[in-house]
Design a protein around this motif. Structure first.
Motif, short mmCIF file in Angstrom:
data_model
loop_
_atom_site.label_atom_id
_atom_site.label_comp_id
_atom_site.label_asym_id
_atom_site.label_seq_id
_atom_site.Cartn_x
_atom_site.Cartn_y
_atom_site.Cartn_z
N ASP A 89 4.36 4.96 -5.64
CA ASP A 89 5.20 5.06 -4.28
C ASP A 89 4.71 3.66 -4.03
O ASP A 89 4.27 4.28 -2.05
N VAL A 90 4.41 2.87 -4.18
CA VAL A 90 3.22 1.87 -3.83
C VAL A 90 4.60 0.66 -2.77
O VAL A 90 5.03 -0.32 -3.71
N LYS A 91 5.40 1.13 -1.38
CA LYS A 91 6.25 0.15 -0.53
C LYS A 91 5.49 -0.29 0.58
O LYS A 91 6.22 -1.23 0.90
N ARG A 92 4.68 -0.29 1.04
CA ARG A 92 4.54 -0.56 2.60
C ARG A 92 3.82 -1.84 2.49
O ARG A 92 3.16 -1.96 1.94
N LEU A 93 3.69 -2.76 3.29
CA LEU A 93 3.78 -4.55 2.97
C LEU A 93 2.87 -4.59 4.08
O LEU A 93 3.50 -4.76 5.28
N VAL A 94 1.60 -4.43 3.85
CA VAL A 94 0.56 -4.33 4.87
C VAL A 94 -0.42 -6.43 5.02
O VAL A 94 -1.00 -6.22 5.81
N ARG A 95 0.31 -6.83 4.25
CA ARG A 95 -0.25 -8.52 4.25
C ARG A 95 0.66 -9.53 3.23
O ARG A 95 0.58 -8.91 2.71
N TYR A 96 0.59 -10.59 3.73
CA TYR A 96 0.92 -11.02 3.14
C TYR A 96 0.75 -12.80 3.23
O TYR A 96 0.43 -13.02 3.87
N GLU A 97 0.39 -13.29 2.36
CA GLU A 97 0.07 -15.33 2.55
C GLU A 97 1.13 -16.02 2.13
O GLU A 97 1.40 -16.04 0.86
N LEU A 98 1.94 -16.70 2.85
CA LEU A 98 2.78 -18.16 2.57
C LEU A 98 2.15 -19.19 1.93
O LEU A 98 1.28 -19.42 2.77
N PHE A 99 2.94 -19.75 0.61
CA PHE A 99 2.41 -20.58 0.50
C PHE A 99 2.91 -22.07 0.09
O PHE A 99 4.00 -22.35 0.17
N GLU A 100 2.58 -23.53 0.29
CA GLU A 100 3.63 -24.32 -0.06
C GLU A 100 3.78 -24.52 -1.77
O GLU A 100 4.79 -25.15 -1.39
N ASP A 101 2.88 -24.42 -2.47
CA ASP A 101 3.20 -24.20 -3.81
C ASP A 101 2.76 -23.21 -4.73
O ASP A 101 1.77 -22.69 -4.13
N THR A 102 3.73 -22.80 -6.05
CA THR A 102 3.17 -21.80 -6.62
C THR A 102 2.01 -21.84 -7.78
O THR A 102 1.64 -20.88 -7.30
N ALA A 127 1.01 -1.61 0.04
CA ALA A 127 -0.27 -0.01 0.00
C ALA A 127 0.57 0.98 -0.07
O ALA A 127 1.90 1.34 0.18
N SER A 128 -0.02 2.61 -0.75
CA SER A 128 1.05 3.91 -0.22
C SER A 128 1.12 3.81 1.09
O SER A 128 1.94 4.88 1.21
N GLY A 129 0.28 3.78 1.32
CA GLY A 129 -0.11 4.19 2.69
C GLY A 129 -1.35 3.78 3.57
O GLY A 129 -2.13 2.79 2.87
N ARG A 130 -1.98 4.03 4.72
CA ARG A 130 -2.76 3.79 5.19
C ARG A 130 -4.27 4.21 4.60
O ARG A 130 -4.53 5.34 3.92
N LEU A 131 -4.92 3.25 3.69
CA LEU A 131 -6.38 2.93 2.91
C LEU A 131 -5.58 3.65 1.29
O LEU A 131 -6.64 4.42 0.99
N GLY A 132 -4.94 4.16 0.99
CA GLY A 132 -3.73 4.63 -0.04
C GLY A 132 -3.89 3.38 -1.68
O GLY A 132 -4.89 2.50 -0.96
N THR A 133 -3.28 3.62 -2.07
CA THR A 133 -3.53 2.66 -3.37
C THR A 133 -2.39 1.24 -3.19
O THR A 133 -1.34 1.23 -2.03
#
Length: 104
Positions: free
Chosen positions: A47-60, A12-18
């Motif tokens: 300018d979207v640089k902020r990591l706000v969520r990620y999910e890990l998986f076992e396969d692609t 995200a670009s910021g809170r509630l941003g792009t």
């Protein structure tokens, strides 16, 4: 986190941003590229640089299917998903060892 592990991430670009949704096999390398603006494209332009969520998986293939699913979601659904685990829109990359982003 393994060096190579399929991952879907939301920046995200910021809170509630792009918002930007991507998939990668190496989150640390991909975050570095986004944060340093090393590749041309949407995230650099907006300018979207902020990591706000990620999910890990076992396969692609499963990670790619999840990325496609999230990209089809309405914006409100994406915001709700982010705020379930990250209500303050904190930059999760800091906990992964990245320096905090500097606001200009």
């Amino acid at each position: 986190m393994r060096e190579r592990q399929p991952c879907v991430y939301i920046l995200a670009s910021g809170r509630l941003g792009t918002l930007y949704i991507g998939v990668t096999s190496n989150l640390m390398v991909r975050l570095h590229q986004h944060r340093e603006g090393l590749t041309d494209g949407f995230t650099r332009k907006h300018d979207v640089k902020r990591l706000v969520r990620y999910e890990l998986f076992e396969d692609t293939p499963i990670a790619i299917a999840r990325e496609k699913q999230l990209k089809r979601w309405h914006r409100d659904w994406k915001i709700n998903l982010i705020e379930q685990d990250n209500p303050d829109w904190a930059d999760l990359a800091v906990a992964l060892g990245f320096a905090p982003l500097v606001s200009v």
